[in-house]
Design a protein around this motif. Sequence first.
Motif, short mmCIF file in Angstrom:
data_model
loop_
_atom_site.label_atom_id
_atom_site.label_comp_id
_atom_site.label_asym_id
_atom_site.label_seq_id
_atom_site.Cartn_x
_atom_site.Cartn_y
_atom_site.Cartn_z
N PHE A 15 1.13 -1.24 0.14
CA PHE A 15 0.12 0.03 0.27
C PHE A 15 0.70 1.31 0.10
CE2 PHE A 15 -1.93 3.57 2.36
CZ PHE A 15 -3.16 3.82 1.62
N LEU A 16 1.99 1.30 0.95
CA LEU A 16 2.73 2.58 0.92
C LEU A 16 3.54 2.61 -0.29
CD1 LEU A 16 4.35 2.03 4.45
CD2 LEU A 16 2.63 3.50 3.72
N SER A 20 2.44 5.99 -2.38
CA SER A 20 3.38 6.77 -2.00
C SER A 20 3.18 7.62 -0.65
CB SER A 20 3.44 7.98 -3.17
OG SER A 20 3.82 7.66 -4.23
N MET A 21 2.35 6.92 0.16
CA MET A 21 2.33 7.65 1.53
C MET A 21 3.10 7.31 2.55
SD MET A 21 -1.05 6.53 4.25
CE MET A 21 -2.39 7.63 3.27
N PRO A 22 3.70 8.32 3.11
CA PRO A 22 4.76 8.02 4.18
C PRO A 22 4.24 6.93 5.27
CG PRO A 22 4.47 10.44 3.91
CD PRO A 22 3.48 9.67 2.97
N ALA A 23 5.25 6.27 5.80
CA ALA A 23 5.03 5.32 6.80
C ALA A 23 4.29 5.86 8.03
CB ALA A 23 6.05 4.50 7.04
N ALA A 24 4.85 7.09 8.43
CA ALA A 24 4.40 7.58 9.75
C ALA A 24 2.93 8.13 9.38
CB ALA A 24 5.37 8.75 10.04
N LYS A 25 2.70 8.48 8.30
CA LYS A 25 1.18 9.03 7.97
C LYS A 25 0.29 7.86 8.01
CE LYS A 25 -1.68 11.65 4.86
NZ LYS A 25 -1.74 12.60 3.70
N PHE A 26 0.78 6.84 7.43
CA PHE A 26 -0.09 5.42 7.44
C PHE A 26 -0.47 5.12 8.80
CE2 PHE A 26 -0.83 1.02 7.75
CZ PHE A 26 -1.65 0.79 7.03
N GLY A 27 0.55 5.20 9.71
CA GLY A 27 0.44 4.92 11.03
C GLY A 27 -0.46 5.77 11.93
N ARG A 28 -0.44 6.85 11.50
CA ARG A 28 -1.43 7.87 12.28
C ARG A 28 -2.48 7.68 11.84
NH1 ARG A 28 1.13 11.98 10.25
NH2 ARG A 28 2.85 11.88 11.24
N GLU A 29 -2.87 7.57 10.52
CA GLU A 29 -4.32 7.48 9.90
C GLU A 29 -4.83 6.21 10.24
OE1 GLU A 29 -4.61 8.79 5.84
OE2 GLU A 29 -3.67 10.64 6.30
N ALA A 30 -4.11 4.99 10.12
CA ALA A 30 -4.68 3.73 10.37
C ALA A 30 -4.99 3.26 11.78
CB ALA A 30 -3.93 2.56 9.53
N VAL A 31 -4.00 3.49 12.59
CA VAL A 31 -3.90 3.26 14.07
C VAL A 31 -3.63 4.21 15.11
CG1 VAL A 31 -3.84 0.81 13.60
CG2 VAL A 31 -1.63 2.10 13.73
N PHE A 57 -8.78 -0.15 7.21
CA PHE A 57 -8.07 1.12 6.51
C PHE A 57 -7.72 0.90 5.04
CE2 PHE A 57 -4.44 3.65 5.58
CZ PHE A 57 -4.98 5.17 5.76
N LEU A 58 -6.95 -0.29 4.84
CA LEU A 58 -6.38 -0.55 3.63
C LEU A 58 -7.87 -0.88 2.58
CD1 LEU A 58 -3.55 -2.96 4.56
CD2 LEU A 58 -3.55 -0.94 3.56
N GLU A 59 -8.89 -1.43 3.07
CA GLU A 59 -10.17 -1.59 2.20
C GLU A 59 -10.66 -0.35 1.69
OE1 GLU A 59 -12.90 -4.63 3.81
OE2 GLU A 59 -11.07 -5.88 4.21
N ALA A 60 -10.78 0.46 2.70
CA ALA A 60 -11.38 1.86 2.50
C ALA A 60 -10.61 2.78 1.48
CB ALA A 60 -11.03 2.52 3.83
N LYS A 61 -9.35 2.49 1.48
CA LYS A 61 -8.37 3.31 0.57
C LYS A 61 -8.24 2.78 -0.90
CE LYS A 61 -7.29 6.49 3.41
NZ LYS A 61 -7.52 7.95 3.04
N GLN A 62 -8.90 1.51 -0.88
CA GLN A 62 -8.54 0.93 -2.36
C GLN A 62 -9.44 1.52 -3.46
OE1 GLN A 62 -9.10 -3.40 -1.53
NE2 GLN A 62 -6.98 -3.44 -1.33
#
Length: 62
Positions: A15-16, A20-31, A57-62
């Motif tokens: 997904f990252l 092109s989403m930064p890892a920190a942003k993913f963590g912040r938004e997902a959990v 989160f992953l399903e919602a972003k697809q």
Amino acid sequence: MGTFIVHILRDVEKFLKNSSMPAAKFGREAVKDPRFVFDLRKGREPRARTVERIRAFLEAKQ
């Protein structure tokens, strides 16, 4: 690192890369934890509830 963790990490990394989403942003938004992906890469074992949140989160972003 358990097989379960490898699958979650693989899905997150894919997904990252694709988004092109930064890892920190993913963590912040997902959990709500900006260190989540970094800790997962180091072998952190997420709870079942956290995995559910990641999958949703992953399903919602697809």
